[in-house]
Design a protein around this motif. Structure first.
Motif, short mmCIF file in Angstrom:
data_model
loop_
_atom_site.label_atom_id
_atom_site.label_comp_id
_atom_site.label_asym_id
_atom_site.label_seq_id
_atom_site.Cartn_x
_atom_site.Cartn_y
_atom_site.Cartn_z
N LYS A 204 31.90 54.77 35.23
CA LYS A 204 30.67 54.28 34.59
C LYS A 204 30.83 52.80 34.23
O LYS A 204 31.92 52.32 34.00
CB LYS A 204 30.36 55.09 33.33
CG LYS A 204 30.26 56.61 33.56
CD LYS A 204 29.17 56.95 34.57
CE LYS A 204 29.10 58.46 34.81
NZ LYS A 204 28.16 58.80 35.90
N GLY A 205 29.69 52.11 34.14
CA GLY A 205 29.74 50.70 33.77
C GLY A 205 30.18 49.83 34.93
O GLY A 205 30.10 50.22 36.10
N ARG A 206 30.67 48.66 34.60
CA ARG A 206 31.05 47.69 35.63
C ARG A 206 32.32 48.13 36.35
O ARG A 206 33.33 48.42 35.71
CB ARG A 206 31.26 46.33 34.97
CG ARG A 206 31.45 45.20 35.96
CD ARG A 206 31.36 43.88 35.23
NE ARG A 206 31.54 42.77 36.16
CZ ARG A 206 31.36 41.50 35.83
NH1 ARG A 206 30.98 41.20 34.61
NH2 ARG A 206 31.56 40.55 36.72
N TYR A 207 32.26 48.17 37.67
CA TYR A 207 33.40 48.67 38.46
C TYR A 207 34.42 47.56 38.72
O TYR A 207 35.61 47.72 38.46
CB TYR A 207 32.88 49.22 39.78
CG TYR A 207 33.93 49.73 40.75
CD1 TYR A 207 34.89 50.68 40.34
CD2 TYR A 207 33.96 49.30 42.07
CE1 TYR A 207 35.84 51.16 41.23
CE2 TYR A 207 34.91 49.78 42.96
CZ TYR A 207 35.84 50.70 42.53
OH TYR A 207 36.79 51.18 43.43
N LEU A 208 33.96 46.42 39.23
CA LEU A 208 34.86 45.31 39.55
C LEU A 208 34.81 44.31 38.40
O LEU A 208 33.89 43.52 38.27
CB LEU A 208 34.42 44.65 40.86
CG LEU A 208 35.45 43.80 41.61
CD1 LEU A 208 36.68 44.61 41.97
CD2 LEU A 208 34.82 43.19 42.86
N LYS A 209 35.82 44.36 37.54
CA LYS A 209 35.80 43.57 36.31
C LYS A 209 36.42 42.18 36.47
O LYS A 209 35.95 41.21 35.89
CB LYS A 209 36.53 44.32 35.19
CG LYS A 209 35.78 45.55 34.69
CD LYS A 209 36.48 46.11 33.47
CE LYS A 209 35.62 47.16 32.78
NZ LYS A 209 36.27 47.65 31.53
N LYS A 210 37.50 42.09 37.21
CA LYS A 210 38.23 40.83 37.30
C LYS A 210 38.97 40.75 38.63
O LYS A 210 39.51 41.75 39.10
CB LYS A 210 39.23 40.74 36.13
CG LYS A 210 39.97 39.42 36.00
CD LYS A 210 40.87 39.43 34.77
CE LYS A 210 41.62 38.11 34.61
NZ LYS A 210 42.53 38.14 33.45
N VAL A 211 38.98 39.56 39.23
CA VAL A 211 39.69 39.33 40.49
C VAL A 211 40.51 38.05 40.36
O VAL A 211 40.01 37.03 39.87
CB VAL A 211 38.71 39.20 41.69
CG1 VAL A 211 39.49 38.97 42.98
CG2 VAL A 211 37.82 40.42 41.81
N THR A 212 41.76 38.11 40.79
CA THR A 212 42.64 36.93 40.73
C THR A 212 43.43 36.82 42.02
O THR A 212 43.97 37.81 42.51
CB THR A 212 43.63 37.04 39.55
OG1 THR A 212 42.90 37.27 38.34
CG2 THR A 212 44.44 35.76 39.40
N PHE A 213 43.49 35.61 42.59
CA PHE A 213 44.35 35.35 43.74
C PHE A 213 45.63 34.68 43.23
O PHE A 213 45.58 33.80 42.37
CB PHE A 213 43.67 34.39 44.73
CG PHE A 213 42.55 34.99 45.54
CD1 PHE A 213 42.22 36.32 45.44
CD2 PHE A 213 41.82 34.19 46.41
CE1 PHE A 213 41.18 36.87 46.18
CE2 PHE A 213 40.79 34.72 47.17
CZ PHE A 213 40.47 36.06 47.05
N THR A 214 46.76 35.07 43.78
CA THR A 214 48.03 34.43 43.46
C THR A 214 48.87 34.29 44.72
O THR A 214 48.66 35.01 45.70
CB THR A 214 48.86 35.24 42.44
OG1 THR A 214 49.05 36.57 42.94
CG2 THR A 214 48.18 35.31 41.09
N THR A 215 49.83 33.37 44.66
CA THR A 215 50.85 33.27 45.70
C THR A 215 52.20 33.56 45.05
O THR A 215 52.32 33.55 43.82
CB THR A 215 50.87 31.87 46.33
OG1 THR A 215 51.13 30.91 45.30
CG2 THR A 215 49.56 31.55 47.01
N THR A 216 53.21 33.79 45.86
CA THR A 216 54.55 34.06 45.35
C THR A 216 54.98 32.94 44.40
O THR A 216 55.03 31.78 44.77
CB THR A 216 55.56 34.15 46.51
OG1 THR A 216 55.07 35.06 47.49
CG2 THR A 216 56.92 34.61 46.00
N MET A 217 55.23 33.31 43.14
CA MET A 217 55.68 32.37 42.11
C MET A 217 54.63 31.30 41.77
O MET A 217 54.95 30.28 41.15
CB MET A 217 57.01 31.71 42.51
CG MET A 217 58.15 32.69 42.65
SD MET A 217 59.63 31.99 43.40
CE MET A 217 60.10 30.77 42.18
#
Length: 236
Positions: A204-217
Motif C-alpha cells: 500500500k502507498g508509495r511503492y518506489l520511495k528512493k533510488v540511488t546510483f553508486t559506484t565501487t567506493m
C-alpha cells in the motif's frame, strides 16, 4: 567513517537535495568514480513494502540488455546428460554428491547456482550455506530446472536475480563505469521495469520511495524515483 580526499571532493560535486534524471545520475556517478579499476555501477532502491510479510516479498530475475560487465561463475548440480549439457553451455562447476560435499565444507567460489529438480532433496541441505548469500536455487527464478543449459546461458548472458532485504531495500548491479551512459540507463530501465512488474498487490502507498546510483567506493547519487519512462533524456 573516515573518508578520503578524493571521496570528499567527489561527493561535493553532487547536490544531495536534488533528484537527478537517470541519465544525469549515471554521468555523475561515473565522473565521481576515482578508483583505478573498472568500477561496478549499482542501483539501490528503497521500496514501500514490508518484507516480513510473505505477500509483500519482492523477488525476481531480469536479463540486462548489456550484461553486467562480468561473466558470472555458475555452479550446476546435475547428473548424466543434464550435467553434460551444463558443461557444454559453459558452466564452471558441475557435479552432484561430491560437489554438494565441497560446498557444505565451504567452497563458495561461484556467483550463481542451478540445480535439477531431482537433486533438490540433497541440495536443500545446503540452505544454511547458500541461503544467506542469496545463492539457493529456486524454481520461481528459474534456477531449479531440468533445462540447465538454458539457465546457464541466461546467467552468463547477463541475467541477474534480486530480492528485497529485511529493510525493504533492493541492490542491483547495472554494469561498469566503462559502459556508455546509454548502456547503463538501458540496463537500469530493464531492471526497473521488472521491479515495477512484480509489485506485490498487498503493498500500500508509495511503492518506489528512493533510488540511488553508486559506484565501487564512490558516493551515492540521488535519482528521481518518479522517472520510470523516457529514461534516456536529461530532463529531471
Amino acid at each position: 567513517m573516515q573518508r578520503s580526499k578524493n571521496y570528499k571532493a567527489a561527493t561535493a560535486t553532487i547536490d544531495h537535495e536534488a533528484l537527478y534524471s537517470p541519465l544525469e545520475a549515471v554521468r555523475l556517478a561515473k565522473s565521481t568514480s576515482k578508483v583505478k579499476f573498472d568500477a561496478t555501477v549499482e542501483v539501490a532502491l528503497r521500496l514501500g513494502v514490508d518484507p516480513r510479510k510473505a505477500d509483500q516479498m519482492v523477488r525476481s530475475t531480469v536479463i540486462l540488455p548489456h550484461g553486467t560487465g562480468k561473466t558470472a561463475r555458475v555452479l550446476v548440480f546435475a547428473t548424466g546428460d543434464r550435467a553434460e549439457a551444463a558443461r557444454a553451455a559453459g558452466a564452471d562447476f558441475v557435479g552432484a554428491d561430491e560437489l554438494i560435499d565441497q560446498v557444505s565444507k565451504g567452497f563458495l567460489d561461484f556467483d550463481a547456482v542451478v540445480a535439477t529438480p531431482d537433486l533438490m532433496g540433497k541440495v536443500g541441505r545446503l540452505g544454511r550455506v547458500l541461503g544467506p548469500r542469496g545463492l539457493m536455487p529456486n524454481p520461481k527464478v528459474g534456477t531449479v530446472t531440468p533445462d540447465v543449459a538454458k539457465a546457464v546461458n541466461e546467467i552468463k548472458g547477463g541475467k541477474i536475480e534480486f530480492r528485497v532485504d529485511r529493510h525493504a531495500n533492493l541492490h542491483l548491479i547495472i554494469g561498469k563505469t566503462s559502459f556508455s551512459d546509454e548502456q547503463l540507463v538501458e540496463n537500469y530501465a530493464a531492471a526497473l521495469d521488472e521491479v515495477l512488474r512484480v509489485k506485490p498487490s498487498a503493498a500500500k502507498g508509495r511503492y518506489l520511495k528512493k533510488v540511488t546510483f553508486t559506484t565501487t567506493m564512490g558516493p551515492g547519487v540521488p535519482v528521481d524515483p518518479n522517472r520510470t519512462r523516457s529514461l534516456l533524456t536529461d530532463e529531471s
